[in-house]
Design a protein around this motif. Structure first.
Motif, PDB file in Angstrom:
ATOM      1  N   SER A  59       0.812  -1.226   0.000  1.00 22.97           N
ATOM      2  CA  SER A  59       0.000   0.000   0.000  1.00 22.97           C
ATOM      3  C   SER A  59       0.842   1.270   0.000  1.00 22.97           C
ATOM      4  CB  SER A  59      -0.932   0.004   1.218  1.00 22.97           C
ATOM      5  OG  SER A  59      -0.177  -0.021   2.424  1.00 22.97           O
ATOM      6  N   ASN A  60       2.162   1.145   0.214  1.00 25.90           N
ATOM      7  CA  ASN A  60       3.045   2.317   0.139  1.00 25.90           C
ATOM      8  C   ASN A  60       3.306   2.749  -1.295  1.00 25.90           C
ATOM      9  OD1 ASN A  60       3.520   2.547   2.959  1.00 25.90           O
ATOM     10  ND2 ASN A  60       4.961   0.840   2.849  1.00 25.90           N
ATOM     11  N   ILE A  61       2.915   1.919  -2.246  1.00 30.11           N
ATOM     12  CA  ILE A  61       3.103   2.237  -3.661  1.00 30.11           C
ATOM     13  C   ILE A  61       1.900   3.012  -4.171  1.00 30.11           C
ATOM     14  CG2 ILE A  61       3.304   1.252  -5.978  1.00 30.11           C
ATOM     15  CD1 ILE A  61       4.841  -1.081  -4.702  1.00 30.11           C
ATOM     16  N   LYS A  62       2.166   4.117  -4.826  1.00 28.38           N
ATOM     17  CA  LYS A  62       1.120   4.968  -5.395  1.00 28.38           C
ATOM     18  C   LYS A  62       1.464   5.247  -6.850  1.00 28.38           C
ATOM     19  CE  LYS A  62       0.544   7.058  -0.829  1.00 28.38           C
ATOM     20  NZ  LYS A  62       0.589   8.296  -0.029  1.00 28.38           N
ATOM     21  N   GLY A  63       0.491   5.620  -7.636  1.00 25.42           N
ATOM     22  CA  GLY A  63       0.766   5.808  -9.056  1.00 25.42           C
ATOM     23  C   GLY A  63      -0.070   6.895  -9.708  1.00 25.42           C
ATOM     24  N   ILE A  64       0.495   7.493 -10.724  1.00 32.44           N
ATOM     25  CA  ILE A  64      -0.194   8.458 -11.584  1.00 32.44           C
ATOM     26  C   ILE A  64       0.044   8.018 -13.021  1.00 32.44           C
ATOM     27  CG2 ILE A  64      -0.295  10.854 -12.381  1.00 32.44           C
ATOM     28  CD1 ILE A  64       0.810  11.687  -9.627  1.00 32.44           C
ATOM     29  N   LYS A  65      -1.013   7.963 -13.796  1.00 33.87           N
ATOM     30  CA  LYS A  65      -0.895   7.557 -15.205  1.00 33.87           C
ATOM     31  C   LYS A  65      -1.355   8.683 -16.110  1.00 33.87           C
ATOM     32  CE  LYS A  65      -2.119   3.821 -18.427  1.00 33.87           C
ATOM     33  NZ  LYS A  65      -2.480   4.669 -19.577  1.00 33.87           N
ATOM     34  N   PHE A  66      -0.437   9.207 -16.905  1.00 30.26           N
ATOM     35  CA  PHE A  66      -0.792  10.226 -17.883  1.00 30.26           C
ATOM     36  C   PHE A  66      -1.537   9.593 -19.055  1.00 30.26           C
ATOM     37  CE2 PHE A  66       2.887  13.378 -16.842  1.00 30.26           C
ATOM     38  CZ  PHE A  66       2.181  13.810 -15.730  1.00 30.26           C
ATOM     39  N   GLN A  67      -2.450  10.356 -19.627  1.00 24.27           N
ATOM     40  CA  GLN A  67      -3.212   9.868 -20.764  1.00 24.27           C
ATOM     41  C   GLN A  67      -2.343   9.754 -22.010  1.00 24.27           C
ATOM     42  OE1 GLN A  67      -7.293  11.198 -20.922  1.00 24.27           O
ATOM     43  NE2 GLN A  67      -7.158  11.522 -23.128  1.00 24.27           N
ATOM     44  N   ARG A  68      -1.325  10.609 -22.070  1.00 23.85           N
ATOM     45  CA  ARG A  68      -0.363  10.530 -23.173  1.00 23.85           C
ATOM     46  C   ARG A  68       1.001  10.940 -22.641  1.00 23.85           C
ATOM     47  NH1 ARG A  68       1.366  15.360 -25.113  1.00 23.85           N
ATOM     48  NH2 ARG A  68       0.092  17.224 -24.818  1.00 23.85           N
ATOM     49  N   ASN A  69       2.008  10.878 -23.497  1.00 26.45           N
ATOM     50  CA  ASN A  69       3.368  11.227 -23.087  1.00 26.45           C
ATOM     51  C   ASN A  69       3.545  12.747 -23.015  1.00 26.45           C
ATOM     52  OD1 ASN A  69       6.402  11.823 -24.451  1.00 26.45           O
ATOM     53  ND2 ASN A  69       6.336  10.470 -22.687  1.00 26.45           N
ATOM     54  N   TYR A  70       3.891  13.241 -21.822  1.00 28.82           N
ATOM     55  CA  TYR A  70       4.138  14.672 -21.636  1.00 28.82           C
ATOM     56  C   TYR A  70       5.607  14.982 -21.393  1.00 28.82           C
ATOM     57  CZ  TYR A  70      -0.873  15.692 -21.190  1.00 28.82           C
ATOM     58  OH  TYR A  70      -2.211  15.858 -21.427  1.00 28.82           O
ATOM     59  N   GLY A  71       6.386  14.011 -20.976  1.00 25.95           N
ATOM     60  CA  GLY A  71       7.792  14.253 -20.705  1.00 25.95           C
ATOM     61  C   GLY A  71       8.121  14.154 -19.222  1.00 25.95           C
ATOM     62  N   ASN A 303       0.821  23.945 -16.730  1.00 29.91           N
ATOM     63  CA  ASN A 303       1.101  22.670 -16.094  1.00 29.91           C
ATOM     64  C   ASN A 303      -0.178  21.892 -15.833  1.00 29.91           C
ATOM     65  OD1 ASN A 303       3.710  21.645 -15.644  1.00 29.91           O
ATOM     66  ND2 ASN A 303       4.192  23.379 -14.318  1.00 29.91           N
ATOM     67  N   SER A 304      -1.067  21.919 -16.796  1.00 32.47           N
ATOM     68  CA  SER A 304      -2.301  21.146 -16.714  1.00 32.47           C
ATOM     69  C   SER A 304      -2.167  19.924 -17.611  1.00 32.47           C
ATOM     70  CB  SER A 304      -3.493  22.010 -17.172  1.00 32.47           C
ATOM     71  OG  SER A 304      -4.687  21.270 -17.152  1.00 32.47           O
ATOM     72  N   TYR A 305      -2.258  18.740 -17.025  1.00 29.34           N
ATOM     73  CA  TYR A 305      -2.059  17.507 -17.770  1.00 29.34           C
ATOM     74  C   TYR A 305      -3.268  16.593 -17.603  1.00 29.34           C
ATOM     75  CZ  TYR A 305       2.651  19.316 -17.161  1.00 29.34           C
ATOM     76  OH  TYR A 305       3.747  20.132 -17.123  1.00 29.34           O
ATOM     77  N   LEU A 306      -3.564  15.867 -18.648  1.00 26.20           N
ATOM     78  CA  LEU A 306      -4.675  14.926 -18.602  1.00 26.20           C
ATOM     79  C   LEU A 306      -4.216  13.640 -17.929  1.00 26.20           C
ATOM     80  CD1 LEU A 306      -6.095  15.403 -22.214  1.00 26.20           C
ATOM     81  CD2 LEU A 306      -7.079  16.253 -20.081  1.00 26.20           C
ATOM     82  N   ILE A 307      -4.738  13.378 -16.754  1.00 25.53           N
ATOM     83  CA  ILE A 307      -4.382  12.172 -16.002  1.00 25.53           C
ATOM     84  C   ILE A 307      -5.520  11.171 -16.145  1.00 25.53           C
ATOM     85  CG2 ILE A 307      -3.925  11.240 -13.713  1.00 25.53           C
ATOM     86  CD1 ILE A 307      -2.669  13.952 -13.025  1.00 25.53           C
ATOM     87  N   GLU A 308      -5.193  10.020 -16.667  1.00 27.27           N
ATOM     88  CA  GLU A 308      -6.206   9.018 -16.942  1.00 27.27           C
ATOM     89  C   GLU A 308      -6.663   8.306 -15.675  1.00 27.27           C
ATOM     90  OE1 GLU A 308      -6.245   4.818 -19.355  1.00 27.27           O
ATOM     91  OE2 GLU A 308      -5.414   6.563 -20.396  1.00 27.27           O
ATOM     92  N   GLU A 309      -5.724   8.072 -14.752  1.00 21.96           N
ATOM     93  CA  GLU A 309      -6.054   7.282 -13.578  1.00 21.96           C
ATOM     94  C   GLU A 309      -5.025   7.511 -12.471  1.00 21.96           C
ATOM     95  OE1 GLU A 309      -7.132   2.576 -12.629  1.00 21.96           O
ATOM     96  OE2 GLU A 309      -6.481   3.209 -14.640  1.00 21.96           O
ATOM     97  N   LYS A 310      -5.454   7.378 -11.229  1.00 19.00           N
ATOM     98  CA  LYS A 310      -4.561   7.435 -10.081  1.00 19.00           C
ATOM     99  C   LYS A 310      -4.863   6.266  -9.162  1.00 19.00           C
ATOM    100  CE  LYS A 310      -4.005  12.491  -9.735  1.00 19.00           C
ATOM    101  NZ  LYS A 310      -4.140  13.661  -8.823  1.00 19.00           N
ATOM    102  N   ILE A 311      -3.843   5.826  -8.434  1.00 17.31           N
ATOM    103  CA  ILE A 311      -4.077   4.818  -7.405  1.00 17.31           C
ATOM    104  C   ILE A 311      -3.357   5.248  -6.133  1.00 17.31           C
ATOM    105  CG2 ILE A 311      -4.490   2.825  -8.894  1.00 17.31           C
ATOM    106  CD1 ILE A 311      -1.594   2.030  -8.551  1.00 17.31           C
TER     107      ILE A 311
END
Length: 314
Positions: A59-71, A303-311
Motif C-alpha cells: 500500500s506504500n506504492i502509489k501511481g499516476i498515469k498520464f493519458q499521453r506522453n508529456y515528458g 502545467n495542466s495535464y490529462l491524467i487518466e487514472e490514479k491509485i
C-alpha cells in the motif's frame, strides 16, 4: 513520513518489479516510513498494469498515469505536488540508479542541512560518443552560466527537502535544470554525491540528440526567467535605453550639423536612418518592458495535464 521516492517512467514494465523489491529492501533495512510514487508518462507497454499489481502487494506504492506522453518534467511536477515525505528522492526506473544510495542522500539532507543533493555519475556506462561527450559539454556550460558547482546536472538521482519541491515548478524540459530553478527560488545549499551508475538491464534509452539542443534553449530561458521574471523592465529597459540614447545622440549631432552648415542635408545620410531606427527600437523595448511587468509569466494551464487514472492518491 520520512521519504517519498519519485519514479517517472516510460515503457519500463520489465524493470519495475525488481526496482520495487530493491527499494522495499532498503526501506526495511533502514526502518524508513516511505511512499513510492510511480508516474507513468504515457507508456504503451504493460507498465501501468505492473504498477497496479505492485500496489496490491504494498500500500506504500502509489501511481499516476498520464493519458499521453508529456515528458519527464511533467511527471516530476505532478509527483512533487502530491509527495508527502520530509525528503523527496527522484530516480529513474531503468535500474541504472541504485536505491542503495538513498540512505546517504537522505542523511545529507537531514543531518548536513542541504536543500538539494544531486547525484554525480562519475563512472558511466553510456555510449561515449552519443552521451558522455555531449553531457560533459552541457554540464560545463550550465556550471558557467548558473555558477552552481555540480558535475552532473542531468542525473536523475537527487534528494530534496520537501519545502524545495513544494516551492518550485518544473515544466517543458526543465527537469535537467532543477538545481538552477531551486537556486533562483532561494535554495542555495546545493550539494553533490558520487553515485553508482549501472548498466541498463532492460529496454532502451528514451533520450536522443535533440535533448542537448533543447537543453541549451531551456538554459537560456530559465536563466532569463530566474534573473528577470520579477523585474523584466531591468532587462528590456536597459537595452531600450541604450538604443534610445544612440538614436538621440545621433539625432542631436545631425541637428547641430544642420544648424551649423546651411547646405547640410540630413535625410540622405545613413546616420539619419540609424538614429531613426535606434529610437524606434528603444521605444519598443521600453513598451515591451512595461507590458512584461504587467503580464505574469505563469500562463494559465501551462502545467495542466490529462491524467487518466490514479491509485493510492486522492
Amino acid at each position: 513520513m520520512d521519504l517519498s521516492i519519485v519514479i517517472p517512467l516510460l515503457n519500463e514494465e520489465e524493470s519495475l518489479p525488481e526496482l520495487t523489491e530493491w527499494i522495499e529492501r532498503v526501506m526495511r533495512d533502514n526502518n524508513f516510513s516511505y511512499e513510492i510514487l510511480f508516474v507513468d508518462d504515457g507508456s504503451t507497454d504493460d507498465s501501468w498494469e505492473v504498477i497496479q499489481k505492485l500496489r496490491a502487494q504494498n500500500s506504500n506504492i502509489k501511481g499516476i498515469k498520464f493519458q499521453r506522453n508529456y515528458g519527464k518534467s511533467a511527471a516530476l511536477n505532478e509527483a512533487f505536488r502530491v509527495a508527502e515525505g520530509d525528503v523527496v528522492i527522484t530516480m529513474d526506473a531503468d535500474l541504472q540508479d541504485s536505491p542503495d544510495e538513498i540512505p546517504e542522500l537522505r542523511r545529507m539532507i537531514v543531518e548536513d542541512g542541504y536543500d538539494l543533493v544531486s547525484g554525480w555519475k562519475k563512472k558511466r556506462y553510456d555510449n561515449t560518443l552519443t552521451k558522455n561527450i555531449p553531457s560533459k559539454f552541457f554540464n560545463a556550460v550550465t556550471r558557467r552560466v548558473s555558477k552552481i558547482k555540480l558535475h552532473d546536472f542531468n542525473c536523475g538521482l537527487k534528494a530534496y527537502k520537501k519545502k524545495v519541491v513544494k516551492s518550485i515548478e518544473v515544466y517543458g524540459e526543465m527537469h535537467r535544470y532543477i538545481p538552477v530553478i531551486a537556486k533562483w527560488a532561494g535554495f542555495r545549499r546545493i550539494g553533490e554525491k558520487v553515485v553508482e551508475h549501472r548498466k541498463r538491464k532492460y529496454g532502451v534509452t528514451k533520450f536522443g540528440w535533440d535533448r542537448f539542443v533543447n537543453g541549451f534553449l531551456d538554459l537560456m530561458s530559465i536563466t532569463f526567467v530566474g534573473k528577470f521574471s520579477k523585474r523584466p523592465m531591468h532587462f528590456f529597459g536597459l537595452i531600450g535605453l541604450v538604443f534610445f540614447l544612440v538614436g538621440f545622440i545621433t539625432s542631436l549631432i545631425l541637428i547641430i550639423s544642420k544648424i551649423s552648415f546651411a547646405d547640410y542635408t540630413v535625410t540622405n545620410r545613413p546616420a539619419f536612418y540609424i538614429a531613426l531606427t535606434s529610437i524606434i527600437i528603444g521605444v519598443q523595448l521600453f513598451l515591451a518592458g512595461f507590458l512584461s511587468e504587467l503580464i505574469s509569466r505563469n500562463a494559465p494551464g501551462r502545467n495542466s495535464y490529462l491524467i487518466e487514472e490514479k491509485i493510492g492518491l486522492h
